[in-house]
Design an enzyme around this catalytic site. Structure first.
Site, PDB file in Angstrom:
ATOM      1  N   ARG A  63     -24.119   6.987   1.693  1.00  0.00           N
ATOM      2  CA  ARG A  63     -24.340   5.966   1.835  1.00  0.00           C
ATOM      3  C   ARG A  63     -25.264   5.511   3.361  1.00  0.00           C
ATOM      4  O   ARG A  63     -26.358   4.813   2.872  1.00  0.00           O
ATOM      5  CB  ARG A  63     -23.157   4.758   1.798  1.00  0.00           C
ATOM      6  CG  ARG A  63     -22.682   4.744   0.224  1.00  0.00           C
ATOM      7  CD  ARG A  63     -21.290   3.887   0.417  1.00  0.00           C
ATOM      8  NE  ARG A  63     -20.987   3.911  -1.074  1.00  0.00           N
ATOM      9  CZ  ARG A  63     -19.638   3.885  -1.296  1.00  0.00           C
ATOM     10  NH1 ARG A  63     -18.852   3.860  -0.487  1.00  0.00           N
ATOM     11  NH2 ARG A  63     -19.358   3.484  -2.762  1.00  0.00           N
TER      12      ARG A  63
ATOM     13  N   ASP B 151     -19.576   8.341   1.705  1.00  0.00           N
ATOM     14  CA  ASP B 151     -19.904   7.353   2.970  1.00  0.00           C
ATOM     15  C   ASP B 151     -21.216   7.997   3.677  1.00  0.00           C
ATOM     16  O   ASP B 151     -22.160   7.147   4.222  1.00  0.00           O
ATOM     17  CB  ASP B 151     -18.954   7.065   3.981  1.00  0.00           C
ATOM     18  CG  ASP B 151     -17.490   6.923   3.266  1.00  0.00           C
ATOM     19  OD1 ASP B 151     -17.051   5.815   3.259  1.00  0.00           O
ATOM     20  OD2 ASP B 151     -17.039   7.946   2.689  1.00  0.00           O
TER      21      ASP B 151
ATOM     22  N   HIS C  38     -11.517   7.999   5.067  1.00  0.00           N
ATOM     23  CA  HIS C  38     -12.458   7.433   4.320  1.00  0.00           C
ATOM     24  C   HIS C  38     -11.841   5.989   4.148  1.00  0.00           C
ATOM     25  O   HIS C  38     -10.963   5.842   3.291  1.00  0.00           O
ATOM     26  CB  HIS C  38     -12.472   7.968   2.873  1.00  0.00           C
ATOM     27  CG  HIS C  38     -13.049   7.354   1.637  1.00  0.00           C
ATOM     28  ND1 HIS C  38     -14.480   6.881   1.761  1.00  0.00           N
ATOM     29  CD2 HIS C  38     -12.551   6.740   0.387  1.00  0.00           C
ATOM     30  CE1 HIS C  38     -14.696   6.320   0.618  1.00  0.00           C
ATOM     31  NE2 HIS C  38     -13.601   6.141   0.019  1.00  0.00           N
TER      32      HIS C  38
ATOM     33  N   ARG D 118       0.910  -1.055   0.079  1.00  0.00           N
ATOM     34  CA  ARG D 118       0.171  -0.084  -0.086  1.00  0.00           C
ATOM     35  C   ARG D 118       0.907   1.473  -0.089  1.00  0.00           C
ATOM     36  O   ARG D 118       0.639   2.241  -0.513  1.00  0.00           O
ATOM     37  CB  ARG D 118      -0.849  -0.056   1.303  1.00  0.00           C
ATOM     38  CG  ARG D 118      -2.254  -0.493   1.009  1.00  0.00           C
ATOM     39  CD  ARG D 118      -3.110  -0.088   2.112  1.00  0.00           C
ATOM     40  NE  ARG D 118      -3.434   1.069   2.372  1.00  0.00           N
ATOM     41  CZ  ARG D 118      -4.397   1.693   3.325  1.00  0.00           C
ATOM     42  NH1 ARG D 118      -4.940   0.683   3.850  1.00  0.00           N
ATOM     43  NH2 ARG D 118      -4.427   2.814   3.573  1.00  0.00           N
TER      44      ARG D 118
HETATM   45  P1  NAD Z   1      -9.119   4.968 -13.602  1.00  0.00           P
HETATM   46  O1  NAD Z   1      -7.623   4.072 -13.785  1.00  0.00           O
HETATM   47  O2  NAD Z   1     -10.334   4.680 -14.389  1.00  0.00           O
HETATM   48  O3  NAD Z   1      -8.627   6.537 -14.106  1.00  0.00           O
HETATM   49  C1  NAD Z   1      -7.366   7.087 -13.573  1.00  0.00           C
HETATM   50  C2  NAD Z   1      -6.747   7.801 -14.567  1.00  0.00           C
HETATM   51  O4  NAD Z   1      -5.600   8.767 -14.298  1.00  0.00           O
HETATM   52  C3  NAD Z   1      -6.625   7.386 -15.951  1.00  0.00           C
HETATM   53  O5  NAD Z   1      -7.347   7.983 -16.932  1.00  0.00           O
HETATM   54  C4  NAD Z   1      -5.076   7.530 -15.990  1.00  0.00           C
HETATM   55  O6  NAD Z   1      -4.676   7.856 -17.627  1.00  0.00           O
HETATM   56  C5  NAD Z   1      -4.821   8.955 -15.370  1.00  0.00           C
HETATM   57  N1  NAD Z   1      -3.736   9.406 -14.886  1.00  0.00           N
HETATM   58  C6  NAD Z   1      -2.676   8.613 -14.204  1.00  0.00           C
HETATM   59  N2  NAD Z   1      -1.544   9.109 -14.288  1.00  0.00           N
HETATM   60  C7  NAD Z   1      -1.769  10.426 -14.630  1.00  0.00           C
HETATM   61  C8  NAD Z   1      -1.095  11.558 -14.495  1.00  0.00           C
HETATM   62  N3  NAD Z   1       0.291  11.467 -14.321  1.00  0.00           N
HETATM   63  N4  NAD Z   1      -1.461  12.750 -15.229  1.00  0.00           N
HETATM   64  C9  NAD Z   1      -2.762  12.898 -15.606  1.00  0.00           C
HETATM   65  N5  NAD Z   1      -3.529  11.618 -15.357  1.00  0.00           N
HETATM   66  C10 NAD Z   1      -3.031  10.409 -15.129  1.00  0.00           C
HETATM   67  O7  NAD Z   1      -9.489   4.780 -12.051  1.00  0.00           O
HETATM   68  P2  NAD Z   1     -10.759   5.709 -11.416  1.00  0.00           P
HETATM   69  O8  NAD Z   1     -11.615   4.501 -11.200  1.00  0.00           O
HETATM   70  O9  NAD Z   1     -11.351   6.642 -12.142  1.00  0.00           O
HETATM   71  O10 NAD Z   1     -10.351   5.936 -10.013  1.00  0.00           O
HETATM   72  C11 NAD Z   1      -9.837   7.224  -9.744  1.00  0.00           C
HETATM   73  C12 NAD Z   1      -9.310   7.163  -8.508  1.00  0.00           C
HETATM   74  O11 NAD Z   1     -10.319   7.671  -7.658  1.00  0.00           O
HETATM   75  C13 NAD Z   1      -8.729   6.139  -7.634  1.00  0.00           C
HETATM   76  O12 NAD Z   1      -7.548   6.349  -6.901  1.00  0.00           O
HETATM   77  C14 NAD Z   1      -9.846   5.300  -6.688  1.00  0.00           C
HETATM   78  O13 NAD Z   1      -9.282   4.948  -5.641  1.00  0.00           O
HETATM   79  C15 NAD Z   1     -10.527   6.788  -6.451  1.00  0.00           C
HETATM   80  N6  NAD Z   1     -11.825   6.672  -5.923  1.00  0.00           N
HETATM   81  C16 NAD Z   1     -11.847   7.460  -4.837  1.00  0.00           C
HETATM   82  C17 NAD Z   1     -13.386   7.330  -4.240  1.00  0.00           C
HETATM   83  C18 NAD Z   1     -13.674   8.260  -3.069  1.00  0.00           C
HETATM   84  O14 NAD Z   1     -14.494   8.112  -2.273  1.00  0.00           O
HETATM   85  N7  NAD Z   1     -12.644   9.277  -2.802  1.00  0.00           N
HETATM   86  C19 NAD Z   1     -14.516   6.453  -4.785  1.00  0.00           C
HETATM   87  C20 NAD Z   1     -14.091   5.755  -5.842  1.00  0.00           C
HETATM   88  C21 NAD Z   1     -12.850   5.993  -6.367  1.00  0.00           C
END
Ligand code: NAD
Length: 317
Positions: free
Chosen positions: A154, A151, A178, A91
């Site tokens: 939800r 959350d 979170h 992690r």
């Molecule tokens: P995803 O892989 O579909 O999208 C990530 C995007 O980031 C991709 O398009 C990738 O090309 C881009 N990326 C990577 N490196 C980059 C850089 N240096 N510059 C610009 N763009 C870049 O992932 P996702 O499903 O969209 O999830 C995105 C994030 O959101 C994850 O960290 C996930 O854990 C988080 N998330 C947070 C919550 C919350 O409650 N906060 C909930 C769901 C997901």
């Protein structure tokens, strides 16, 4: 920040970023949306796809791909960019790689002269929000994470179902990280203006206070269940981000459990965690400090300690 404009630069056009963008379009929540992704072709395709729906929306949004200099006059830079965990990767190693991703984003955003609000969704969101604040040096009130906003949504949905009451009349929060150490301060949970426990007592056994524990576990495990079923979660977080954007652009002074930097509240300092905050055009106007029970304060402390422990192992500078 200019009080008239509603310009957002979205960095990261993956599932979460585009669910946010789609919800922005459907709710007419901004006037200009610039998409940036390291995968430029993907961002280009997403901008085209969204634009083709404009004729059927009530929105006149200007949507296009862009570059970091476009952040100069942006009101909000929303970051949903991130890298996925590699097999066998710890992690903390993942976190270190995401910190490098953020460094590659925040540097050019700040070089543009950006003077608005950062809204962070990338996980672990409390840590990535803290990293954003440390790298950018921006006033912590203008660096906000989605925190426990989703959350909390939800929780309100599940309590609404349980009591057969409109979730909008359920006033209850999820607080802390979170993630696994988040908790529900049940002493503060209300159905209308009545405490959840009083409401249970008065129904002669129809509703049971013991069920609240199961509901908070279900809230905590919801993301995992969705991921098991469809690999990722994105609609709920996209809608949560739009809720925060509306509070900012509408100067609403709404209370939302965003991730904010604590400065003595709940006995905590220099840590970002999900807490009820008043959010308006300037970001976090103030943190609303609830009167928690000793047990709830202990949970808040444990959650913040956990987050602080992770920050300690991270190389930010
Ligand atoms: P995803 O892989 O579909 O999208 C990530 C995007 O980031 C991709 O398009 C990738 O090309 C881009 N990326 C990577 N490196 C980059 C850089 N240096 N510059 C610009 N763009 C870049 O992932 P996702 O499903 O969209 O999830 C995105 C994030 O959101 C994850 O960290 C996930 O854990 C988080 N998330 C947070 C919550 C919350 O409650 N906060 C909930 C769901 C997901």
């Amino acid at each position: 920040m200019n009080n008239q404009t509603r310009k957002i630069v979205l960095v990261g056009t993956g599932f979460v970023g585009m669910s946010f963008a789609y919800a922005l379009l459907n709710q007419n929540a901004c006037d200009e949306l610039i998409l940036i992704d390291i995968d430029k072709k993907r961002a280009y395709g997403e901008a085209m796809d969204l634009n083709h729906g404009l004729a059927f929306s009530g929105s006149h949004m200007n949507i296009r791909t862009g570059e970091y200099p476009d952040c100069a006059d942006a009101d909000i830079v929303a970051i949903c960019a991130g890298v996925a965990q590699k097999p066998g990767e710890s992690r903390i190693d993942l976190l270190q790689r995401n910190t490098e991703v953020f460094r590659s984003i925040i540097g050019p955003v700040m070089s543009s002269g950006f003077g608005g609000i950062f809204l962070i969704a990338t996980n672990p969101v409390d840590i990535m929000t803290h990293v954003t604040q440390k790298i950018s040096g921006v006033d912590p009130k203008r660096v906000i994470g989605t925190g426990t906003t989703l959350d909390t949504a939800r929780l309100r949905y599940m309590l609404g179902n349980y009591f057969s009451v409109d979730p909008r009349n359920i006033h209850a929060y999820v607080m802390g990280e979170h993630g696994d150490s988040e908790f529900v301060p049940w002493s503060q949970a209300l159905v209308g203006t009545k405490s959840v426990f009083a409401h249970c007592e008065e129904t002669g056994g129809k509703f049971c206070a013991m069920d609240m524990q199961k509901i908070s576990e279900d809230v905590k495990n919801a993301a995992q269940k969705i991921i098991e079923a469809k690999k990722a979660t994105y609609y709920g977080i996209g809608m949560s981000m739009v809720r925060i954007v509306r509070a900012i652009f509408g100067n609403e002074n709404s209370i939302l459990t965003v991730s904010a930097r604590l400065d003595g509240e709940y006995g905590q300092k220099d840590v970002y965690a999900g807490v009820p905050c008043i959010v308006n055009r300037n970001g976090v106007r103030e943190i609303v400090e609830l009167k928690l029970t000793d047990e709830e304060l202990r949970k808040m402390h444990a959650s913040c300690e956990m987050l602080r422990g992770v920050m300690k192992d991270l190389r930010i500078n």
